[in-house]
Design a protein around this motif. Structure first.
Motif, PDB file in Angstrom:
ATOM      1  N   ASP B  72     -44.150  -3.238 -16.644  1.00 19.71           N
ATOM      2  CA  ASP B  72     -42.925  -3.514 -15.872  1.00 19.71           C
ATOM      3  C   ASP B  72     -43.181  -3.325 -14.376  1.00 19.71           C
ATOM      4  O   ASP B  72     -42.765  -4.129 -13.549  1.00 19.71           O
ATOM      5  N   GLN B  73     -43.853  -2.234 -14.060  1.00 23.93           N
ATOM      6  CA  GLN B  73     -44.139  -1.959 -12.638  1.00 23.93           C
ATOM      7  C   GLN B  73     -45.034  -3.036 -12.041  1.00 23.93           C
ATOM      8  O   GLN B  73     -44.833  -3.480 -10.912  1.00 23.93           O
ATOM      9  N   GLU B  76     -42.975  -6.141 -11.466  1.00 22.61           N
ATOM     10  CA  GLU B  76     -42.098  -5.990 -10.301  1.00 22.61           C
ATOM     11  C   GLU B  76     -42.882  -6.211  -9.013  1.00 22.61           C
ATOM     12  O   GLU B  76     -42.428  -6.889  -8.097  1.00 22.61           O
ATOM     13  N   SER B 210     -35.883  -9.444  -6.576  1.00 23.90           N
ATOM     14  CA  SER B 210     -35.719  -9.804  -7.979  1.00 23.90           C
ATOM     15  C   SER B 210     -34.263  -9.662  -8.438  1.00 23.90           C
ATOM     16  O   SER B 210     -33.988  -9.586  -9.618  1.00 23.90           O
ATOM     17  N   THR B 212     -32.207  -7.226  -8.253  1.00 20.92           N
ATOM     18  CA  THR B 212     -31.794  -5.970  -8.863  1.00 20.92           C
ATOM     19  C   THR B 212     -30.696  -5.333  -8.058  1.00 20.92           C
ATOM     20  O   THR B 212     -30.617  -5.507  -6.877  1.00 20.92           O
TER      21      THR B 212
END
Lengths: 211, 212
Positions: B72-73, B76, B210, B212
């Motif tokens: 995930d990191q 991102e 993204s 978020t």
């Protein structure tokens, strides 16, 4: 495995994020092992591993499939880890790569072999040694950690090591010798103590020893 | 056990070899030597016993680490990097989101950019309005620039869509041509600035990359 990697790379190149994620998941632990072996610090190894995959993504179009994807990725991890430690490396590189007679005089010769090969519980001892090894890696020069990691995690041959490190085969052999000798010296005392204890326990118990 | 000899030192590095890595000459020398040297035979046993143990240890250490957030990191960071690359490649089109020191120049002024060197600790307040834009807290040098480039300002006023993209302000350094990038805070209405540290220096994103 390799064929799967190439298929995933091909999909990742065309923008398939999940294919790239699959490549990350597949290789993350080995990349981390390479980084950890060189930089020692777990947090730093994590960062180097992250950066490795960011670079892999950035340069995916440059990957032509000449080498295995894993080899290409490990090479990036190796170079990033070394970059992180460049200063330390400059300060600790051994001036002499030659092996001399004095380098061979060590009391622990044969001890590790005896402990690991002759001990019925050598598998247990070997696992116990793992913790000591990561600790001992931190006590040898970066150039020695580097060559050990490339040899044993990436599995590079003499020839590949010579190319990757830019040194002649003779230097590869002697540097590898020094690196492994230093590790053995650091582990020898521990193995001797634990191995000796185990031997005595075995002798006191049922006759399970090998002849 | 006798003391190590010159020949011991010569063959010792060969103990690290895997099958097929030594030349026939090296192999012959090694075998002959080992037949007559107890010390090197013990060393050979140690090397054989510990072959691969460092690799095993590192892989075992890696196996114990929690990697559940790792990919995930990475994704991102890859997504953030992709935004930066797009903006760097097309500054005029991406101007609404980015402040980047390198690819921008005065040619972009018609799209609302003002550029010069950046001054460390500078604070830029930029507000975009329907009828145009004002810069608060800017240096007299910026005002001089604005007067000198009135045509660009008028063009911005006449082209609201371009003016809407005008969120980038580069502040002037003192007389030298050298451009230094310090800490720049950008306050933009309705947008949250994000500072990314890249190899080319800090990049300010005025939108979350993204979503978020």
């Amino acid at each position: 495995m390799q064929a799967d990697d190439l298929a995933l790379v091909s999909r990742a190149k065309s923008g398939d994020a999940e294919a790239f994620r699959a490549l990350v998941v597949r290789h993350q632990r080995k990349v981390y092992a390479v980084a950890l072996g060189i930089v020692k610090d777990p947090d730093l190894a994590w960062d180097v591993s992250q950066e490795t995959f960011v670079r892999v993504h950035q340069h995916l179009d440059d990957f032509k499939g000449d080498a295995a994807f894993s080899t290409w990725t490990m090479r990036i991890a190796h170079h990033l880890a070394i970059d992180v430690l460049r200063k330390e490396r400059a300060g600790t590189r051994d001036a002499l790569e030659d092996v001399r007679e004095a380098d061979l005089e060590a009391a622990s010769d044969g001890v590790l072999a005896a402990a690991l090969d002759a001990n019925p519980q050598r598998g247990v001892l070997r696992r116990e040694l793992h913790g000591k090894i990561t600790e001992a890696l931190g006590r040898i020069p970066v150039a020695h950690r580097e060559i050990l990691v490339l040899r044993e995690v990436e599995g590079l041959s003499y020839e590949e090591l010579a190319k990757e490190l830019g040194i002649p085969k003779g230097t590869v052999m002697s540097r590898l010798f020094h690196a492994r000798k230093k590790m053995q010296a650091l582990l020898g005392e521990y193995a001797e103590r634990v191995g000796g204890d185990r031997d005595r326990e075995e002798e006191a118990g049922p006759p399970a020893r090998r002849s | 056990m006798r003391r190590p000899t010159r020949e011991c030192a010569l063959v010792a590095p060969m103990l690290t070899a895997r099958e097929g890595e030594l030349s026939p000459e090296e192999l012959a020398l090694l075998e002959t030597h080992l037949a007559g040297c107890d010390g090197c035979r013990l060393r050979a046993l140690d090397f054989r016993a510990t072959e691969g143990i460092v690799g095993e240890a590192l892989q075992a250490a890696a196996a114990e680490v929690d990697f559940s957030r790792f990919s995930d990191q990475v994704m991102e960071r890859v997504a953030a990097g992709a935004v930066v690359e797009r903006v760097a490649a097309a500054p005029a089109a991406g101007g609404e989101r980015s402040v980047h020191p390198e690819p921008l120049d005065f040619a972009a002024a018609s799209a609302g950019y003002a550029r010069d060197g950046l001054r460390p600790q500078a604070v830029v307040e930029e507000r975009t309005r329907e009828e145009g834009r004002t810069h608060e807290g800017a240096w007299p040098r910026i005002l001089r620039w604005a007067r000198a480039h009135r045509a660009a300002a008028v063009a911005g006023t006449l082209a609201p869509t371009l003016a809407a993209a005008a969120l980038i302000v580069y502040l002037a350094t003192s007389g030298t041509a050298a451009s230094r990038l310090g800490e720049v805070e950008v306050i933009a209405e309705g947008r949250v600035p994000t500072v990314l540290q890249t190899s080319d220096g800090p990049v300010v994103l005025l939108d979350e990359p993204s979503g978020t």
